[in-house]
Scaffold this active site. Structure first.
Site, PDB file in Angstrom:
ATOM      1  N   CYS A  55      -2.899   4.706  -6.669  1.00 29.08           N
ATOM      2  CA  CYS A  55      -1.946   4.115  -7.627  1.00 29.08           C
ATOM      3  C   CYS A  55      -1.590   5.118  -8.721  1.00 29.08           C
ATOM      4  O   CYS A  55      -0.435   5.204  -9.155  1.00 29.08           O
ATOM      5  CB  CYS A  55      -2.523   2.851  -8.258  1.00 29.08           C
ATOM      6  N   ARG A 132       0.617  -3.498  -1.863  1.00 30.07           N
ATOM      7  CA  ARG A 132       1.440  -2.357  -2.299  1.00 30.07           C
ATOM      8  C   ARG A 132       2.839  -2.656  -1.763  1.00 30.07           C
ATOM      9  O   ARG A 132       3.297  -2.081  -0.789  1.00 30.07           O
ATOM     10  CB  ARG A 132       0.869  -1.045  -1.746  1.00 30.07           C
TER      11      ARG A 132
HETATM   12  C1  BEZ Z   1      -5.984   3.313  -4.862  1.00 27.06           C
HETATM   13  O1  BEZ Z   1      -6.517   4.399  -4.775  1.00 27.06           O
HETATM   14  O2  BEZ Z   1      -4.927   3.136  -5.487  1.00 27.06           O
HETATM   15  C2  BEZ Z   1      -6.637   2.157  -4.170  1.00 27.06           C
HETATM   16  C3  BEZ Z   1      -7.398   2.402  -3.053  1.00 27.06           C
HETATM   17  C4  BEZ Z   1      -8.000   1.335  -2.421  1.00 27.06           C
HETATM   18  C5  BEZ Z   1      -7.852   0.052  -2.900  1.00 27.06           C
HETATM   19  C6  BEZ Z   1      -7.067  -0.175  -4.006  1.00 27.06           C
HETATM   20  C7  BEZ Z   1      -6.447   0.882  -4.652  1.00 27.06           C
END
Ligand code: BEZ
Length: 218
Positions: A55, A132
């Site tokens: 993110c 997402r």
């Molecule tokens: C992230 O790195 O943004 C992420 C990875 C796994 C689950 C949720 C967020």
């Protein structure tokens, strides 16, 4: 037969062509209402959680490309389950670490009420870590495209811009965007759907592709 207890897929609730559900919420730029963004394009996107690696790379990429979205008269609006103060703390860290100020709003959705209205999370999810989702909303408030990525794959800013460019171009030209289209390349024309046209195209079974389509398909 469909198992009624099975989890609906993300994005199951809304379809292209639906009106984007309106909402009012707290955000990093103050109280905002989705319908106040009418008259411009809007990309509404959810992310699984603040302070996570993928993110953070997405927000850095979007902040770096903020001018490209502005140039296209497209606002950005992010959303996650995290609290407003978590969003503030994360944006502060991004500013301090990467020298970038994220100026587009990040909405807080602690009860998942918005996420559920948009099908970003299913009614069966107990957390938001699978989300997402991106909605491309036109100036009339109509959903024109949607993408869903898993939590462990970040979105492409270039592809977000390409989708936006394609939607704006096909609207402006009443045309069709072929595979891998980017601005500057020819668009396709709607084929003339009459039997006379079909029979007139002697020895031309691919008449429906048009000139640009024939070139693109080569
Ligand atoms: C992230 O790195 O943004 C992420 C990875 C796994 C689950 C949720 C967020």
């Amino acid at each position: 037969m469909t198992d009624p207890t099975s989890r609906p897929a993300p994005c199951a609730g809304l379809r292209i062509g639906d009106q984007a559900p309106d909402f009012t919420a707290r955000s990093t730029t103050g109280q905002i209402r989705l319908s106040d963004f009418r008259g411009q394009w809007l990309i509404l996107f959810s992310h699984p959680a603040d302070f996570t690696p993928v993110c953070t790379t997405e927000f850095v990429a979007l902040a770096r490309n903020a001018a490209a979205f502005e140039k296209r008269r497209c606002a950005l609006m992010a959303l996650s389950v995290d609290s407003l103060f978590s969003h503030f703390a994360w944006l502060r860290l991004i500013r301090d670490r990467f020298g970038l100020e994220v100026r587009f709003p990040i909405v807080e959705d602690p009860t998942l009420v918005i996420g559920r209205a948009y099908g970003m999370v299913s009614a069966f999810d107990t957390d938001s870590a699978t989300v997402r989702t991106t909605f491309f909303i036109d100036p009339e408030g109509t959903i024109r495209a949607m993408t869903c990525y898993p939590a462990n794959v970040g979105r492409s800013t270039a592809e977000m811009l390409r989708i936006l460019d394609s939607l704006q171009a096909v609207d402006a030209e009443d045309a069709l965007a072929p595979a891998n289209w980017v601005p500057g390349e020819p668009l396709l024309r709607q084929p003339e759907a009459t039997l006379d046209r079909v029979y007139a195209a002697d020895g031309e079974a691919d008449w429906f592709l048009g000139d640009a389509g024939k070139k693109g398909a080569q």
